[in-house]
Write a protein that holds these residues in place. Structure first.
Motif, PDB file in Angstrom:
ATOM      1  N   ALA A 157     -33.460 -62.839  34.931  1.00  0.00           N
ATOM      2  CA  ALA A 157     -32.774 -62.795  33.632  1.00  0.00           C
ATOM      3  C   ALA A 157     -33.651 -63.409  32.550  1.00  0.00           C
ATOM      4  N   LYS A 158     -34.377 -64.442  32.903  1.00  0.00           N
ATOM      5  CA  LYS A 158     -35.271 -65.102  31.940  1.00  0.00           C
ATOM      6  C   LYS A 158     -36.378 -64.156  31.483  1.00  0.00           C
ATOM      7  N   SER A 159     -36.970 -63.432  32.430  1.00  0.00           N
ATOM      8  CA  SER A 159     -38.051 -62.516  32.054  1.00  0.00           C
ATOM      9  C   SER A 159     -37.515 -61.311  31.278  1.00  0.00           C
ATOM     10  N   ILE A 160     -36.297 -60.873  31.590  1.00  0.00           N
ATOM     11  CA  ILE A 160     -35.680 -59.773  30.844  1.00  0.00           C
ATOM     12  C   ILE A 160     -35.444 -60.204  29.397  1.00  0.00           C
ATOM     13  N   ALA A 161     -34.900 -61.411  29.204  1.00  0.00           N
ATOM     14  CA  ALA A 161     -34.651 -61.921  27.856  1.00  0.00           C
ATOM     15  C   ALA A 161     -35.955 -62.021  27.071  1.00  0.00           C
ATOM     16  N   LYS A 162     -36.988 -62.516  27.717  1.00  0.00           N
ATOM     17  CA  LYS A 162     -38.287 -62.654  27.050  1.00  0.00           C
ATOM     18  C   LYS A 162     -38.864 -61.281  26.701  1.00  0.00           C
ATOM     19  N   ASP A 163     -38.731 -60.321  27.618  1.00  0.00           N
ATOM     20  CA  ASP A 163     -39.220 -58.966  27.379  1.00  0.00           C
ATOM     21  C   ASP A 163     -38.503 -58.314  26.197  1.00  0.00           C
TER      22      ASP A 163
END
Length: 52
Positions: free
Chosen positions: A21-27
């Motif tokens: 979820a963290k990498s999705i938000a950053k992306d």
């Protein structure tokens, strides 16, 4: 979340199912300037019937 944001979220998840979820938000922040928290990502995915 706006409809365009949901489309971007679906596209991001379908591209790679192993993203956190963290990498999705950053992306999403990087690619389209959408400010979204990791909690919101989880809620939206759950609402779209994506499972953790």
């Amino acid at each position: 979340m706006a409809e365009q944001g949901q489309c971007m979220l679906k596209h991001t998840v379908r591209r790679s199912h192993q993203l956190s979820a963290k990498s999705i938000a950053k992306d999403l922040q990087t690619s389209c300037g959408l400010q979204i928290s990791t909690t919101r990502v989880c809620r939206e995915l759950h609402g779209m019937s994506f499972q953790d």
